[in-house]
Design an enzyme around this catalytic site. Sequence first.
Site, short mmCIF file in Angstrom:
data_model
loop_
_atom_site.label_atom_id
_atom_site.label_comp_id
_atom_site.label_asym_id
_atom_site.label_seq_id
_atom_site.Cartn_x
_atom_site.Cartn_y
_atom_site.Cartn_z
N LYS A 93 1.28 7.75 0.96
CA LYS A 93 2.09 7.78 2.22
C LYS A 93 3.33 8.67 2.40
CE LYS A 93 -0.49 3.32 3.54
NZ LYS A 93 -1.32 3.84 4.55
N ASP A 141 0.75 -0.98 -0.07
CA ASP A 141 -0.09 0.15 0.14
C ASP A 141 0.97 1.37 0.03
OD1 ASP A 141 -2.06 1.66 0.09
OD2 ASP A 141 -2.47 1.68 2.25
N ARG A 189 -10.94 -0.89 2.68
CA ARG A 189 -12.61 -0.93 2.68
C ARG A 189 -13.07 -1.14 1.23
NH1 ARG A 189 -12.74 4.71 5.80
NH2 ARG A 189 -11.06 3.76 6.43
#
Length: 509
Positions: free
Chosen positions: A287, A280, A362
């Site tokens: 990030k 990720d 999600r």
Amino acid sequence: MMKAMKVVAILAALMLSVQAFASQFLIEHKFSEAANNDSKVMVVFAAEDQTVALESWSSATQTMVTTALNAKEFAGKHGQMVEVLAPTGLTAERLVVVGVGAAEAFNRVKAEQVGAKLLSSLPSDSAVVLNASLINDAAAVAAIAHGMDLKNYRFDRYKSDAKGRETVAYHWQVADDSEAQQHYAEFQAIAKGVFLSRDIINLPGGDGYPQAIAEMASKALKPLGIKVTVLNPEQVRKAGMGALYGVSKGSEHKAYLLAAHWEGSDDQPIALVGKGNTFDTGGYNLKTSSGSILRMQTDKAGGGAVLGAVMALAGQKAPVNVVAVVPLSHNLISGSALLPGDVVTAGDGTKIEVANTDAEGRLILADGIWYARDKFKPRAIADIATLTGSKVGALGTAYSAVFTEHDDLLATMKQAGEATDELVWQLPLGPYPGIISSTLADIKNVGSPGAQAGAVFLQQFAKDTPWIHIDMAGNAYNTGASGIHPAGGNGYGVRLLTEWVKLYSSQSN
């Protein structure tokens, strides 16, 4: 030429990944009712305030041991250890006396902790006998051995100087060897599931991409009689799972979906859905913390947990019907990646505004939950994920947050957490009106407070199926950990889910 080189590279990565499932069971536990005095090290377990004395010891041996224990103020407290060198009258060169605490409080978790601590003090090249006659509890003995196994885990695939380890045999003297072996076999199945999960989580994102994880898991699970279904990227797209497919659009490694089904009974299945985001970056909501992005191979911890749990249950031949569904993605950036504000359509037709590309877990879980509900018609769904930073802010890493409106799911999950020391704490689902409302689409993938927004989002896709969400963010960050407590080490969730499936299955029938 370039195409051929790419194929070779992919095959090499797959071979490396498959090697990650090499057996971690370098300890062989042998249980016997007969005394075995042919050892260099003898271990004796004793409860709090219990007299440490074996029938086979001479009075001289007993006197020396008692004197040594008194000198060290040994009282049998949990984890207390005293070593006696060259004990009188014994062939063993070392005698190790281990305290297990109050006998009535010596449960599974405490036994596992004793085993983990003990392993660090035992030699790997000497004959060891472990005398458990004073505790006389087959389940506790097996749990000690299980703790030793969990502590023995290593992930050194990428270390050039990694030392090979030979199998070490530990001989146990117990009151009932068949009962001890039976309990240990149950624990060994769990340990194998934990190791599968740890291996999956530890693999770097460059090697542990969606296709590689799907291939690895298939090879590990099929020999146990688990039915494995793998949907490739085109099948994911054609099935309408646009939320899952969209997260991997920016990567050359597109989305996969894996379902692993153990049919140990004819009951309506229980579905475990685990987040399998294999790396990720955050996508275009990148990030920016080097510490955070470095550990993002652990973002597939939820997927590892559900696969490990199904592997454990199959290894135990548990009479349960359980399926693990793992949506597998690779959240990278390129010209084809999702943009903030894009709209994707989930498998059930829900249109989702992607307000933040770093809230990708999600998105893939939405399609995983829909797939589990649509294809398997489960009586309950539990999803598990490293989902939100908000959960870490609320509870830290000692507890996982759980969200549900179903008291039976919550009660059995709490019971499973206490039994395994993988603790859970309920957070509220509401009331938070409009928490994921979107002016552009049906719903959006962010809201505030963050942990609740993630849970409320996922709840939409469970529909009328009893559902519980487990947010274990922060609990799987320490890659390569070999500690006994899975929180803070890889494999968190395997033991929790294994215990929960059995509890819920028995109580809901």
